[in-house]
Design an enzyme around this catalytic site. Structure first.
Site, mmCIF file in Angstrom:
data_model
loop_
_atom_site.group_PDB
_atom_site.id
_atom_site.type_symbol
_atom_site.label_atom_id
_atom_site.label_comp_id
_atom_site.label_asym_id
_atom_site.label_seq_id
_atom_site.Cartn_x
_atom_site.Cartn_y
_atom_site.Cartn_z
ATOM 1 C CE LYS A 53 -1.546 2.902 2.785
ATOM 2 N NZ LYS A 53 -1.681 4.107 1.911
ATOM 3 C CD GLU B 260 12.783 4.142 8.662
ATOM 4 O OE1 GLU B 260 12.797 4.999 9.584
ATOM 5 O OE2 GLU B 260 12.608 4.424 7.490
ATOM 6 C CB CYS C 236 12.694 9.459 9.402
ATOM 7 S SG CYS C 236 13.393 8.233 8.287
ATOM 8 C CD GLU D 114 10.097 12.481 12.227
ATOM 9 O OE1 GLU D 114 10.994 12.073 11.466
ATOM 10 O OE2 GLU D 114 9.120 11.774 12.568
#
Length: 495
Positions: free
Chosen positions: A188, A262, A296, A394
């Site tokens: 997906k 991850e 990231c 983040e």
């Protein structure tokens, strides 16, 4: 060809690309009546729609993957490698077009997208070869009269969810090791950036055996949920946000599925007074603002010794202000494109506002520009206090924050003061100090005097809330296999 000449070619090609699920080797219609708009973030204009898939679409894709699994898993690693090499050849032959589609759909500079397409091909080729040289412990007589050996087998049918920031590269990081290890796959892609994956499927439909790679389009909250819970899925793999990772792990738990995650990061750059500050700032600008900081592992958190703080900030502000911001498809000088959506831009702005409320100061940037598209300027924040949201969470945008420390132990403590553990770097001319600090930084990848340097041969993996599971390297192949201990009688009897 001038770099911008490929952009209209890509727009023309996107008018005809199939916007359907890919199941059992062909594009397939859906019973869903809901459409999701795909947008060019640099202009805010629509690039068309994709269907929001249903559980029935997931059922069909899983069935196709299960049907293809027996033949594919029994093929030799060499035979599987030939298929992956053929896909890599297609990628190489169409690298310019695929890069242009990534540039349009994600909003990143074309040069940055081109680097990612090269990684896609390299990943496919590496995994094709690595599967042929998989290692196990030596066979031996560990019990009297019995010969022990280890077989590495595919896990089965893997469900994978990939993000919008590096659409084709992140898909390749899943597709290549999963298929090389003998598994089949239901993927997906992000509903925000599915176009390069769909284009590659069109290009490779005659290369991939039917059912090997299936794609279901739609929102993660629906398709990811259905994959995680599906009894026909043996393992889930996701690259995405912490929230998405938690959801997939929670939903996979009932079926005792293996999970490969991850997730996010908050990468510190620990800077000492003897560091090469020009090289540092050059790296900060390149790896903190490329792809608008939507990475990231992006270099967006500077933990800087107090003695060089002012110099670092001065150089960093100059670097940030030198960047050309705009639509990468309209100007090949553009170095800073948009962020992915208006909602994401507003989230970034809210985090900067909160940082200022927590005592931070804006050295440059920090205001949403008055223009079409989803732009946010290259921003530098100083006086960021330890423990605040800006220091620990983040941003995923073009915002670099600067904290200070006075001695080595304080710097290490501040660098480690995050829940994430994906990546970090240390900047110093003292190699003994670099080696000493590398051991104390609690991150899956640590660089010295550089940042975001990758090699397909080496793993990309995090600690803590950055997840578990390895992308790249032979470790990724191990993640997508299971071990079977086989014992054979040494004397020919079955006792």
């Amino acid at each position: 060809m001038n770099p911008l000449e490929i952009i209209p070619v890509a727009h023309e090609r996107l008018r005809t690309v199939r916007r359907q699920h890919f199941i059992g080797g062909r594009f397939a219609s859906t019973s869903s009546t809901e459409a999701i708009s795909v947008t060019n973030p640099a202009t805010g204009q629509s690039l068309g729609t994709i269907p929001n898939g249903t559980s029935a679409d997931v059922d069909a894709a899983v069935a196709a993957a299960r049907s293809a699994l027996p033949d594919w898993s029994r093929r030799t690693p060499g035979a599987r490698a030939e298929t992956l090499f053929a896909v890599a050849d297609v990628v190489d032959a169409n690298a310019g077009l695929l890069a242009a589609v990534e540039s349009i759909n994600v909003g990143k500079p074309l040069a940055a997208a081109a680097e990612e397409i090269a990684v896609v091909s390299d990943c496919l080729r590496f995994m094709a070869g690595a599967a042929r040289s998989a290692q196990t412990p030596a066979a031996g007589q560990y019990l009297p009269g019995l010969l022990s050996c280890i077989k590495r087998e595919p896990v089965g049918v893997i469900g994978a969810v990939t993000p919008w920031n590096f659409p084709l590269m992140m898909a390749a990081w899943k597709i290549a090791p999963i298929l090389a290890a003998g598994n089949t796959l239901v993927l997906k892609p992000s509903q925000l950036t599915p176009l390069s994956v769909l284009l590659l499927l069109e290009m490779t439909a005659d290369v991939l055996p039917p059912g090997l790679l299936n794609v279901v389009l739609g929102r993660g909250s629906q398709i990811g949920d259905a994959l995680s819970k599906h009894p026909g899925i043996d393992m889930m793999a996701l690259t995405g946000s912490l929230a998405s990772g938690r959801a997939v792990a929670r939903q996979a738990a009932d079926g005792i599925k293996r999970v490969h995650l991850e997730l996010g990061g908050k990468a510190p750059l620990l800077v000492f007074p003897d560091a090469d500050l020009d090289a540092l700032v050059e790296t900060l600008v390149a790896t903190g603002y490329t792809n608008a900081g939507q990475d990231c592992g992006a270099a967006t958190r500077v933990v800087c010794h107090r003695d060089v703080h002012d110099t670092v900030v001065e150089k960093l502000v100059a670097g940030a202000e030198s960047l050309v911001m705009g639509d990468p498809g309209a100007d090949d000088r553009v170095q800073l494109g948009p962020v992915i959506s208006a909602a994401h831009r507003n989230r970034i702005a809210a985090m900067v506002e909160q940082a200022c409320s927590d005592g931070a100061k804006i050295a440059t940037g920090g205001e949403i520009p008055d223009r079409s598209g989803f732009f946010y300027p290259a921003t530098v924040l100083t006086d960021v206090a330890a423990g605040t949201q800006m220091a620990r969470d983040e941003v995923f945008g073009p915002v670099i924050s600067v904290e200070t420390f006075t001695d080595e132990s304080e710097g290490i403590a501040k660098a480690n003061d995050v829940d994430y553990g994906l990546a970090a770097s240390v900047w110093t001319a003292d190699q003994r100090r670099a080696l000493r600090i590398v051991d104390q930084l609690d991150f899956g990848t640590v660089w010295a005097n550089t940042h975001l340097a990758f090699a397909t041969e080496m793993p990309w993996a995090g600690f803590g809330q950055s997840g578990y599971g390895r992308d790249n390297s032979t470790y990724a192949l191990e993640d997508y296999t299971r071990t079977k201990h086989v014992l054979l009688p040494m004397d020919g009897t079955a006792d």
